[in-house]
Design an enzyme around this catalytic site. Structure first.
Site, short mmCIF file in Angstrom:
data_model
loop_
_atom_site.label_atom_id
_atom_site.label_comp_id
_atom_site.label_asym_id
_atom_site.label_seq_id
_atom_site.Cartn_x
_atom_site.Cartn_y
_atom_site.Cartn_z
N HIS A 141 -5.48 -5.97 -0.26
CA HIS A 141 -6.99 -6.23 -0.21
C HIS A 141 -7.44 -7.46 0.30
O HIS A 141 -8.70 -7.82 0.44
CB HIS A 141 -7.35 -6.15 -1.77
CG HIS A 141 -7.40 -4.79 -2.16
ND1 HIS A 141 -7.95 -3.58 -1.82
CD2 HIS A 141 -6.89 -4.34 -3.46
CE1 HIS A 141 -7.76 -2.58 -2.37
NE2 HIS A 141 -6.97 -2.95 -3.60
N ASP A 172 -1.56 3.53 -0.42
CA ASP A 172 -1.99 3.00 -1.82
C ASP A 172 -3.39 3.82 -2.23
O ASP A 172 -4.08 4.03 -1.14
CB ASP A 172 -2.23 1.51 -1.84
CG ASP A 172 -2.78 1.04 -3.21
OD1 ASP A 172 -1.78 0.46 -3.85
OD2 ASP A 172 -3.78 1.28 -3.44
N HIS A 231 -5.89 2.93 -3.41
CA HIS A 231 -7.07 2.08 -3.01
C HIS A 231 -7.19 1.72 -1.42
O HIS A 231 -6.23 1.76 -0.60
CB HIS A 231 -7.10 0.61 -3.69
CG HIS A 231 -6.97 1.14 -5.22
ND1 HIS A 231 -5.76 1.03 -5.86
CD2 HIS A 231 -8.03 1.54 -6.05
CE1 HIS A 231 -5.81 1.28 -7.32
NE2 HIS A 231 -7.19 1.86 -7.42
N ASP A 252 0.00 4.32 -6.84
CA ASP A 252 -1.13 4.62 -7.73
C ASP A 252 -1.89 5.73 -7.33
O ASP A 252 -2.88 6.09 -7.87
CB ASP A 252 -2.21 3.21 -7.84
CG ASP A 252 -2.33 2.36 -6.67
OD1 ASP A 252 -2.01 3.15 -5.48
OD2 ASP A 252 -2.64 1.24 -6.62
C1 3YP Z 1 -8.70 -3.79 -8.49
C2 3YP Z 1 -9.60 -3.81 -9.53
C3 3YP Z 1 -10.22 -2.27 -9.99
C4 3YP Z 1 -8.86 -1.43 -9.19
C5 3YP Z 1 -7.92 -2.43 -8.84
C6 3YP Z 1 -7.20 -2.01 -7.68
C7 3YP Z 1 -5.88 -2.92 -7.32
C8 3YP Z 1 -4.89 -2.09 -6.50
O1 3YP Z 1 -4.05 -1.41 -7.05
N1 3YP Z 1 -5.18 -2.11 -5.16
O2 3YP Z 1 -4.28 -1.44 -4.30
ZN ZN Z 2 -3.92 0.33 -5.33
#
Ligand code: 3YP
Ligand code: ZN
Length: 368
Positions: free
Chosen positions: A142, A179, A181, A267
């Site tokens: 991210h 992932d 996300h 995840d």
């Molecule tokens: C960050 C805030 C809510 C979800 C979270 C995601 C973190 C993650 O596993 N990114 O790949």
């Molecule tokens: Zn994630």
């Protein structure tokens, strides 16, 4: 066939302190304080299961080293790095930007996390190992050039990718981010870069908000080289396998990378608190085998996985073990006790609305 698989780990990764939270909310909200969602537990248990299974000693240990300023600055702005350094020296630590709390000393750990993925790349490119998994922390996908996000401080896999292109002289690299996300940081960093094909398979609009649309395809010279597959919440193994068969593998075959990166979060697994998908250990094994097949065809089997999310402590280690068994070609005696529970869940097969989204993503292949 067994392969030489590298493994990056350092105890210091576990000392990155995300502080007292309730999930992702800081203490101070009207809620009982506890652990932060991103804490050492799943990572430590993953490594512990590798040891107990007997696989760990059959892997090639790769020592991480700190990434240099020069390496980090290929991706991040000097202002962001200076701010992280300063906050990391505060007695209470700081925040990378959005939902990325850290304790004192975390900048140095993040630098070792990025450097761990670089070390994995070098080991693979030097032929010391066939492929590698970097179980690093904090995660990276991210993180954007000028800010941290979603628990990520430095864009580990992107920094290692720039190293592969700029220092090691590769022509093309590809990212397959599984992932749950969206890999927004990787997307942004290589947005205009035709040397990097960035693919992210994620849950539709989970995190970051308003990010990861199938219509976001890259810009300028990089147009067509970013592929988002935002699968609907509730997707199972059938949906992921179809995505790989119909989008990921054809895209890789068209692009012909010299090295494949996998920002690897677990995840998307069933029971994950931060995702709503139903992947399981055999599913991760199957996706890994698909990637190994295409990597063998295209780039001498060169794959570097770097750890991202995955928050359900009991299950994540079995997903990780399945991936490591596939990468190494070594099957241990350990049986995944969660398989009966997950494989029997309704909707593991590809569903029509998921098929429709994958059809949309398939249309992007014409641009490669
Ligand atoms: C960050 C805030 C809510 C979800 C979270 C995601 C973190 C993650 O596993 N990114 O790949
Ligand atoms: Zn994630």
């Amino acid at each position: 066939m067994t392969r030489k698989t590298g493994f990056v780990w350092h105890e210091i990764y576990m000392w990155h302190d995300t502080g007292t939270h309730a999930g992702v909310l800081p203490a101070g909200n009207p809620i009982q304080p506890g652990t932060h969602a991103e804490n050492p537990e799943t990572k430590r248990r993953f490594k512990n299961l590798l040891e107990v299974s007997g696989l760990y000693e059959q892997l090639t240990q790769i020592a991480p080293r700190p990434a240099t300023d020069e390496e980090i600055l290929r991706v991040h702005t000097p202002e962001y790095i200076e701010r992280l350094k300063a906050e990391s020296a505060f007695p209470r630590g700081g925040d990378g930007g959005m939902l990325t709390p850290f304790g004192p000393g975390s900048y140095e750990i993040a630098v070792l996390s990025a450097g761990g993925v670089i070390a994995a790349v070098d080991a693979v490119l030097d032929g010391k190992v066939d492929n590698a998994y970097a179980l690093v922390r904090p995660p990276g996908h991210h993180a954007e050039p000028d800010m941290g996000m979603g628990f990520c401080l430095l864009a580990n896999a992107s920094i290692a990718g720039r190293h592969a292109l700029d220092v090691r002289g590769l022509d093309r690299i590809a990212y397959v981010d599984w992932d749950v996300h969206h890999g927004n940081g990787t997307q942004k960093i290589f947005w205009e870069d035709p040397q990097a094909l960035t693919i992210s398979i994620h849950q539709d609009r989970n995190f970051p908000p308003d990010s990861g649309y199938v219509t976001d395809i890259g810009g300028g010279a990089g147009e067509g080289y970013n592929i988002n597959v935002p699968l609907p919440a509730g997707s199972g193994v059938g949906s992921y396998e179809a995505t790989f068969d119909r989008v990921v593998l054809p895209a890789l075959r068209a692009f012909k990378p010299d090295l494949i990166f996998v920002p690897s979060g677990f995840d998307a697994g069933g029971h994950d608190p931060l995702g709503r998908m139903m992947m399981h250990g055999e599913g991760y094994r199957s996706l890994t085998n698909k990637l190994l097949g295409v990597a063998e065809e295209l780039c001498d089997g060169r794959i570097v996985m770097s750890h991202e999310g995955g928050y359900n402590a009991p299950t994540v280690p079995f997903f990780g073990l399945a991936v490591m068994e596939a990468l190494s070609g070594i099957k241990t005696e350990v049986e995944d006790p969660f398989m009966p529970l997950f494989s029997g869940m309704g909707g593991q097969e590809l569903q029509p609305h998921q098929d429709q989204l994958i059809n949309e993503a398939e249309k992007l292949l014409a641009r490669l």
